[in-house]
Design a protein around this motif. Structure first.
Motif, PDB file in Angstrom:
ATOM      1  N   ASP A 193       0.847  -1.186   0.000  1.00 64.19           N
ATOM      2  CA  ASP A 193       0.000   0.000   0.000  1.00 64.19           C
ATOM      3  C   ASP A 193       0.887   1.241   0.000  1.00 64.19           C
ATOM      4  O   ASP A 193       1.725   1.417   0.879  1.00 64.19           O
ATOM      5  CB  ASP A 193      -0.904  -0.007   1.232  1.00 64.19           C
ATOM      6  CG  ASP A 193      -1.996   1.056   1.170  1.00 64.19           C
ATOM      7  OD1 ASP A 193      -1.650   2.241   0.969  1.00 64.19           O
ATOM      8  OD2 ASP A 193      -3.178   0.702   1.300  1.00 64.19           O
ATOM      9  N   THR A 194       0.713   2.099  -1.002  1.00 65.52           N
ATOM     10  CA  THR A 194       1.586   3.255  -1.144  1.00 65.52           C
ATOM     11  C   THR A 194       1.474   4.216   0.036  1.00 65.52           C
ATOM     12  O   THR A 194       2.467   4.790   0.492  1.00 65.52           O
ATOM     13  CB  THR A 194       1.260   4.010  -2.446  1.00 65.52           C
ATOM     14  OG1 THR A 194       1.348   3.084  -3.534  1.00 65.52           O
ATOM     15  CG2 THR A 194       2.229   5.142  -2.683  1.00 65.52           C
ATOM     16  N   ALA A 246       3.372  -6.178  -6.680  1.00 67.48           N
ATOM     17  CA  ALA A 246       1.913  -6.120  -6.549  1.00 67.48           C
ATOM     18  C   ALA A 246       1.601  -4.843  -5.796  1.00 67.48           C
ATOM     19  O   ALA A 246       2.094  -4.631  -4.684  1.00 67.48           O
ATOM     20  CB  ALA A 246       1.368  -7.335  -5.802  1.00 67.48           C
ATOM     21  N   VAL A 247       0.816  -3.974  -6.418  1.00 63.88           N
ATOM     22  CA  VAL A 247       0.550  -2.654  -5.856  1.00 63.88           C
ATOM     23  C   VAL A 247      -0.944  -2.386  -5.834  1.00 63.88           C
ATOM     24  O   VAL A 247      -1.732  -3.053  -6.504  1.00 63.88           O
ATOM     25  CB  VAL A 247       1.256  -1.545  -6.669  1.00 63.88           C
ATOM     26  CG1 VAL A 247       2.759  -1.748  -6.665  1.00 63.88           C
ATOM     27  CG2 VAL A 247       0.726  -1.500  -8.099  1.00 63.88           C
ATOM     28  N   PRO A 269       3.326   1.896   3.406  1.00 61.55           N
ATOM     29  CA  PRO A 269       3.923   0.685   2.835  1.00 61.55           C
ATOM     30  C   PRO A 269       4.710  -0.138   3.848  1.00 61.55           C
ATOM     31  O   PRO A 269       5.890  -0.435   3.663  1.00 61.55           O
ATOM     32  CB  PRO A 269       4.837   1.253   1.747  1.00 61.55           C
ATOM     33  CG  PRO A 269       5.264   2.580   2.292  1.00 61.55           C
ATOM     34  CD  PRO A 269       4.087   3.111   3.066  1.00 61.55           C
ATOM     35  N   ASP A 270       4.046  -0.496   4.954  1.00 55.70           N
ATOM     36  CA  ASP A 270       4.773  -1.226   5.991  1.00 55.70           C
ATOM     37  C   ASP A 270       5.077  -2.664   5.571  1.00 55.70           C
ATOM     38  O   ASP A 270       6.198  -3.132   5.712  1.00 55.70           O
ATOM     39  CB  ASP A 270       4.038  -1.181   7.322  1.00 55.70           C
ATOM     40  CG  ASP A 270       2.614  -1.698   7.260  1.00 55.70           C
ATOM     41  OD1 ASP A 270       2.055  -1.813   6.146  1.00 55.70           O
ATOM     42  OD2 ASP A 270       2.041  -1.975   8.339  1.00 55.70           O
ATOM     43  N   GLN A 271       4.087  -3.392   5.057  1.00 57.66           N
ATOM     44  CA  GLN A 271       4.320  -4.776   4.643  1.00 57.66           C
ATOM     45  C   GLN A 271       4.540  -4.830   3.143  1.00 57.66           C
ATOM     46  O   GLN A 271       3.703  -4.366   2.368  1.00 57.66           O
ATOM     47  CB  GLN A 271       3.146  -5.680   5.027  1.00 57.66           C
ATOM     48  CG  GLN A 271       3.397  -7.152   4.647  1.00 57.66           C
ATOM     49  CD  GLN A 271       2.392  -8.111   5.256  1.00 57.66           C
ATOM     50  OE1 GLN A 271       1.823  -7.847   6.306  1.00 57.66           O
ATOM     51  NE2 GLN A 271       2.184  -9.240   4.613  1.00 57.66           N
ATOM     52  N   PRO A 272       5.663  -5.405   2.701  1.00 51.50           N
ATOM     53  CA  PRO A 272       5.916  -5.485   1.259  1.00 51.50           C
ATOM     54  C   PRO A 272       4.963  -6.449   0.574  1.00 51.50           C
ATOM     55  O   PRO A 272       4.258  -7.230   1.218  1.00 51.50           O
ATOM     56  CB  PRO A 272       7.362  -5.985   1.182  1.00 51.50           C
ATOM     57  CG  PRO A 272       7.602  -6.669   2.487  1.00 51.50           C
ATOM     58  CD  PRO A 272       6.765  -5.955   3.496  1.00 51.50           C
ATOM     59  N   ALA A 273       4.947  -6.385  -0.735  1.00 49.52           N
ATOM     60  CA  ALA A 273       4.073  -7.255  -1.519  1.00 49.52           C
ATOM     61  C   ALA A 273       4.514  -8.710  -1.414  1.00 49.52           C
ATOM     62  O   ALA A 273       5.693  -9.009  -1.186  1.00 49.52           O
ATOM     63  CB  ALA A 273       4.087  -6.820  -2.977  1.00 49.52           C
ATOM     64  N   ASP A 274       3.550  -9.599  -1.585  1.00 50.56           N
ATOM     65  CA  ASP A 274       3.862 -11.018  -1.672  1.00 50.56           C
ATOM     66  C   ASP A 274       4.760 -11.293  -2.873  1.00 50.56           C
ATOM     67  O   ASP A 274       4.820 -10.510  -3.831  1.00 50.56           O
ATOM     68  CB  ASP A 274       2.575 -11.837  -1.843  1.00 50.56           C
ATOM     69  CG  ASP A 274       1.825 -12.064  -0.547  1.00 50.56           C
ATOM     70  OD1 ASP A 274       2.469 -12.098   0.521  1.00 50.56           O
ATOM     71  OD2 ASP A 274       0.592 -12.217  -0.604  1.00 50.56           O
ATOM     72  N   ARG A 275       5.430 -12.428  -2.834  1.00 50.56           N
ATOM     73  CA  ARG A 275       6.121 -12.963  -3.993  1.00 50.56           C
ATOM     74  C   ARG A 275       5.275 -14.102  -4.557  1.00 50.56           C
ATOM     75  O   ARG A 275       4.530 -14.736  -3.826  1.00 50.56           O
ATOM     76  CB  ARG A 275       7.495 -13.504  -3.603  1.00 50.56           C
ATOM     77  CG  ARG A 275       8.451 -12.470  -3.038  1.00 50.56           C
ATOM     78  CD  ARG A 275       9.715 -13.146  -2.546  1.00 50.56           C
ATOM     79  NE  ARG A 275      10.662 -12.199  -1.972  1.00 50.56           N
ATOM     80  CZ  ARG A 275      11.773 -12.560  -1.324  1.00 50.56           C
ATOM     81  NH1 ARG A 275      12.057 -13.860  -1.172  1.00 50.56           N
ATOM     82  NH2 ARG A 275      12.588 -11.642  -0.833  1.00 50.56           N
ATOM     83  N   GLY A 276       5.429 -14.364  -5.857  1.00 49.30           N
ATOM     84  CA  GLY A 276       4.675 -15.477  -6.408  1.00 49.30           C
ATOM     85  C   GLY A 276       4.574 -15.418  -7.913  1.00 49.30           C
ATOM     86  O   GLY A 276       5.324 -14.693  -8.582  1.00 49.30           O
ATOM     87  N   VAL A 306      -4.671   9.191  -3.342  1.00 45.86           N
ATOM     88  CA  VAL A 306      -5.540   9.142  -2.166  1.00 45.86           C
ATOM     89  C   VAL A 306      -5.253   7.877  -1.368  1.00 45.86           C
ATOM     90  O   VAL A 306      -4.643   6.922  -1.858  1.00 45.86           O
ATOM     91  CB  VAL A 306      -7.037   9.163  -2.580  1.00 45.86           C
ATOM     92  CG1 VAL A 306      -7.388  10.486  -3.241  1.00 45.86           C
ATOM     93  CG2 VAL A 306      -7.367   7.994  -3.510  1.00 45.86           C
ATOM     94  N   ARG A 307      -5.700   7.865  -0.128  1.00 49.54           N
ATOM     95  CA  ARG A 307      -5.533   6.693   0.716  1.00 49.54           C
ATOM     96  C   ARG A 307      -6.551   5.629   0.321  1.00 49.54           C
ATOM     97  O   ARG A 307      -7.670   5.941  -0.096  1.00 49.54           O
ATOM     98  CB  ARG A 307      -5.716   7.050   2.194  1.00 49.54           C
ATOM     99  CG  ARG A 307      -4.675   8.033   2.718  1.00 49.54           C
ATOM    100  CD  ARG A 307      -4.852   8.261   4.206  1.00 49.54           C
ATOM    101  NE  ARG A 307      -4.478   7.076   4.962  1.00 49.54           N
ATOM    102  CZ  ARG A 307      -3.248   6.808   5.385  1.00 49.54           C
ATOM    103  NH1 ARG A 307      -2.255   7.632   5.104  1.00 49.54           N
ATOM    104  NH2 ARG A 307      -2.988   5.715   6.068  1.00 49.54           N
TER     105      ARG A 307
END
Length: 299
Positions: free
Chosen positions: A46-47, A71-72, A50-57, A89-90
């Protein structure tokens, strides 16, 4: 562009695989494309926070398998789809539709095709452990600094003065841990915080670690409560601690029980910053041999 519906997300329930229909494809620059599915197990970054990075896969479309390089969160008012940093925006802002955009390389697929998502489950488990430990460490830090306030202050989910919420500048979840940065400046002092409480950081870490050890030993259940399946729907981390149920708004992923953690510890250091100093807390989680379960979901 064709009107989009919010992406339905299944990662809050712990899903690491999903099958969905491609509802939108757009150019993501640098030879990449972004795919929006009607449903996905992929957790995006989440921009806005952005505390938790995107998953891998991976993303399988027919016989072709694409690595998901990012993944954004995507957002639109109906005219164009904005991605990641371009979203102004949030997540959850009224009048906007929010989706998960899977970014990949190669030949772009077509709208209407079926896509299978597979998340790296081990990486997800490590991030989930790190995120749960991060929440616990923030609560333990608030408790350890409870006597450092000279004025009444807003309180956290356990009723302690909310140092974490008032001083946090940045939080970054990483596999099996996190790094949180706090600003200790004039604004915090005006709110009543006495910086002398940070004089002995080893002693502070020991107090935080003692609470973390007590809470983890109790093995309380962890769950995610959600108001719906859409990406922008509100989600809450709920954790059973000795004598209390803690509730914190959170869009990330978590373990299903504190028994999934063998331990969590913190370390602190200071660094100079404009207008004051910064306190950096590094949290390290160790998963138990039986760990790895995802938090259950309650709607």
């Amino acid at each position: 562009m064709t009107a989009l519906s919010p992406t339905r997300v299944t990662y809050p329930a712990g899903a690491t695989t999903s099958t969905g229909t491609i509802v939108h494809v757009t150019d993501a620059g640098a030879g990449r494309f972004a795919v929006v599915l009607d449903v996905t197990a992929f957790h995006p970054v989440d921009t806005a926070w952005p505390d938790q990075p995107a998953d891998r896969g991976t993303l399988r479309i027919g016989d072709t398998v694409h690595d998901v390089v990012d993944a954004v969160v995507g957002a639109t008012t109906g005219e164009e789809l904005l991605l990641g940093p371009d979203v102004p925006v949030r997540t959850g802002t009224e009048g906007w539709t929010f989706v998960v955009a899977h970014v990949a390389e190669g030949e772009a697929p077509e709208v209407g095709q079926t896509a299978e998502v597979e998340v790296d489950a081990q990486h997800r488990a490590a991030l989930s452990a790190g995120h749960t430990a991060c929440h616990l460490a923030s609560l333990a830090l608030d408790a350890a600094l409870a006597e450092a306030w000279t004025k009444p202050a807003p309180t956290d989910a356990l009723g302690a003065p909310a140092f974490d919420a008032l001083a946090i500048q940045e939080s970054r979840i990483r596999p099996d841990g996190s790094v949180d940065t706090y600003r200790i400046g004039k604004s915090l002092r005006r709110k009543g915080f006495d910086p002398s409480a940070l004089g002995d950081l080893d002693a502070l870490a020991a107090r935080v670690d003692a609470l973390l050890g007590e809470w983890i030993a109790a093995g309380g259940a962890v769950r995610i409560e959600t108001t719906g399946e859409a990406l922008a729907d509100r989600r809450t981390w709920v954790c059973e601690l000795p004598g209390a149920e803690v509730r914190i708004p959170c869009g990330g992923t978590h373990v299903s029980s504190l028994a999934d953690l063998a331990s969590a510890t913190v370390a602190f250091h200071r660094r100079e910053a404009e207008g004051g100093v910064e306190l950096v807390m590094t949290t390290t989680a160790v998963r138990s041999s039986a760990g790895g379960g995802a938090a259950s979901v309650v709607r």
